[in-house]
Design an enzyme around this catalytic site. Sequence first.
Site, PDB file in Angstrom:
ATOM      1  N   GLU A 199       0.861  -1.176   0.000  1.00  0.00           N
ATOM      2  CA  GLU A 199       0.000   0.000   0.000  1.00  0.00           C
ATOM      3  C   GLU A 199       0.905   1.236   0.000  1.00  0.00           C
ATOM      4  O   GLU A 199       1.808   1.330   0.830  1.00  0.00           O
ATOM      5  CB  GLU A 199      -0.901   0.004   1.232  1.00  0.00           C
ATOM      6  CG  GLU A 199      -1.861   1.178   1.278  1.00  0.00           C
ATOM      7  CD  GLU A 199      -2.699   1.185   2.550  1.00  0.00           C
ATOM      8  OE1 GLU A 199      -3.891   1.509   2.473  1.00  0.00           O
ATOM      9  OE2 GLU A 199      -2.143   0.893   3.624  1.00  0.00           O
ATOM     10  N   ARG A 419       4.699 -14.400   9.216  1.00  0.00           N
ATOM     11  CA  ARG A 419       5.082 -12.999   9.312  1.00  0.00           C
ATOM     12  C   ARG A 419       6.358 -12.887  10.132  1.00  0.00           C
ATOM     13  O   ARG A 419       6.588 -13.663  11.050  1.00  0.00           O
ATOM     14  CB  ARG A 419       3.963 -12.192   9.961  1.00  0.00           C
ATOM     15  CG  ARG A 419       4.282 -10.708  10.099  1.00  0.00           C
ATOM     16  CD  ARG A 419       3.117  -9.951  10.702  1.00  0.00           C
ATOM     17  NE  ARG A 419       3.431  -8.548  10.873  1.00  0.00           N
ATOM     18  CZ  ARG A 419       2.567  -7.639  11.328  1.00  0.00           C
ATOM     19  NH1 ARG A 419       1.346  -8.010  11.652  1.00  0.00           N
ATOM     20  NH2 ARG A 419       2.936  -6.373  11.457  1.00  0.00           N
ATOM     21  N   LYS A 429       3.261   1.337  11.316  1.00  0.00           N
ATOM     22  CA  LYS A 429       3.544   2.634  10.702  1.00  0.00           C
ATOM     23  C   LYS A 429       3.132   3.775  11.630  1.00  0.00           C
ATOM     24  O   LYS A 429       3.831   4.791  11.726  1.00  0.00           O
ATOM     25  CB  LYS A 429       2.782   2.759   9.378  1.00  0.00           C
ATOM     26  CG  LYS A 429       3.251   1.818   8.284  1.00  0.00           C
ATOM     27  CD  LYS A 429       2.401   1.983   7.039  1.00  0.00           C
ATOM     28  CE  LYS A 429       2.773   0.967   5.969  1.00  0.00           C
ATOM     29  NZ  LYS A 429       1.889   1.060   4.785  1.00  0.00           N
TER      30      LYS A 429
END
Length: 784
Positions: A199, A419, A429
């Site tokens: 993204e 992950r 973020k």
Amino acid sequence: MTARNLFVSLKASPFPYAAIAIAHYTQKAEVNYDELGPALTLTLGGVSVTTEEDAVRVLAKTGGLGEDKVKDTAYFSLARSLATATAVPQIIASLDSLDDHLAYRTFLVGHDTTAADWIVWGVLKGSLRLLGLLKNNQHQHLLRWFNHLESLESTQAALAGLAEAKASKARLNQKTASSFALGLQNAKEGEVVTRFPPEPSGYLHIGHTKAAILNKYFAKMYNGKMIVRFDDTNPSKERSEFEETILEDLNLLNIKGDQVTHTSDYFDQIYELAITIIKIGKAYADDTEQAQMREERGQGIASKRRDATVEENLSRFEEMTKGTEGGVRWCLRAKMSVDNPNKAMRDPVIYRCNLEPHHRTGSKWKVYPTYDFACPIVDSLEGVTHALRTIEYRDRNPQYHWMIEALGLRPVSIWDFSRLNFIYTLLSKRKLRWFVDQGLVSGWDDPRFPTVRGIRRRGMTVEALTQFMLSQGPSQAIVSLEWDSIWALNKKIIDPIAPRFWSVLKTKSVPVTIQGGPTEAEIKTLPRHKKNPDIGEKKTVYTSNILIDQEDALSFEDNEEITLMDWGNAIVRSKTTDSSGAVTALTMELNLDGDFRKTKKITWLSRHTTAHPLVNATLIDYDYLITKKKLEENDDVKDFVTPVTEFREDAFTDANVRDLEQGDIIQFERRGYYIFDGVVENNAGLDGSAQKTWEFIRIPDGRAAGLASKAGGGAVDGPEQSAKTKEQAAGAIPLASTPAEVDRYYGVTPADTKMYKVDMVVGADDPNVENATKMYKIEGVYNV
């Protein structure tokens, strides 16, 4: 399973160092490493235990070690406390108490090693933070005790066995990595298409690195292609500049997509498919409030709009498309299930309104597909054969396949992988941005950040990242990894090619006069790397006046023979010290025919002259940004900020570093590996003169001491020491100051041994400390 076995998993966290050490010490159980079994199992004399504490007690009793139940219980309790402590003041208080206790004692309990010694030693050994604080030289008695236990032949045998087990595992993982093809079902040579869909709302971090590397790896393995697709379905978060930074980040990983696309390229097709899914009765418009919708989905309650007609749904979706006042209240939901045990299948939202302009399509659209709807559609339309996803999406895999089947699109295979998480590391973020906004870091390329540009700037190589990601194999286990493995792998890659240079700390430099040295400066050409002549050559200046480090000077005995590296032996003939005990000057006599096999090997630099100037350098090291291994969902990051995370030391280096280019990796011998971060110009000295300073960032080498948290050092120094450190970092002290002058400037006096009376092993009160943060301005990431 035999009657005398200790089975330990290499994945055990924290690792049971105490158990394997006492097993070797008592020789009452054979240590075996079982990767698939539980963390620990000890079977001995018909008794089976599964905790480290029980194992240590059983082995101690069977091995005939001394016992004091009351004291042993106290130290076992202390070990548990240390293992879970996160507050630095609490840890320091415990270490202080142990240090004072051992001031007049060899062991914790009695006159020989007991279970108490091993359980406490194991906790210290297994914690990077505790080990780092211990090796700050503030607890000399505790460190002496710790080193004694570690130096025992039995302990060394235990650690060697562990190292071999880890090496065997690494070799196995490499074999696993080379056979990744087993994980891609129905893969065909030349036809595999993968995609990396970030993204465009931020910078790539080490978690994204795994996905990017695996996608590229598979595409290359099958002679296929990899698509870099920007998932730009949320105009509230995305910016075109982030697309540029993401491509730069991929470039830093030596990854280039065979094709770069955007989900927004397919908005028209996705919209038409939304109309289609409404018409076939598999989607409906809903205006239920978000909180109520979440509650209904959780309880398996159908929305009141679920049975609306196709005409009603098409009409409401048209209002959404126009972005009318009534339309923005609605969303479009897939009609999958109301009460499926997999809650991802309970009528997820597939379209929603957003009136903000899109960075690529402007104001054309007022409705945007969700990732869950757009991703399978675009994967199918773009010809993706294998969608690689982290296992956090596993519950949504049936949803992915449902979308494709409902719309009659070409199927796509999903390949799951775990992950990547690291201790003391933030990947959010939002939380990383908080550090940027607060000015606690220099930017998104700060070496303390887990961003791609941050870890690359700190000296992580692409080769190490790639090998590490592939060595994980097709694992789907969710674990928080230590940083030691990846940095140790990085060291193996850089060591054979890093040129060797020398440095001497400015404020701790000692002038040395060499008797029998050259009357005039001599220059010799030497290899930059003794074992790799391809690295090139360097110039070394030889004079009768040199500088060495204070730490080396303090270690010399009178008339001791030492070796000046790349020169020869010399005998220490005289030593001058000041009132604090610091060495202010030395005289040595060359003895080039001396035997260097048993001498100390010392790095040195010829003193600065106009003809042969030294280079001003700053050596920079960093700590973790947070003090907790893993932040929980409800943790406030502000409560776990490490007080001081940057450490700067002024140094002299030889002139050969002037030839370095930004990003070059070197080794300052006997000091560590560094990456050249650039030149700071117009850095005024005390006399007002302008100068240039070469800045070097220390590269972790995977050793525990180097990766341990340094927070303790900053925390216990107090406000006065922090202020002085700031002055030193700012260059407020003359560059040519002797150690004695520096100490007088600071008002430093020799440290006294701590031997005061304590009531408890664990302190009850936190010490009153204050910290200062040392920050500096850094330019952007290296030019690519």
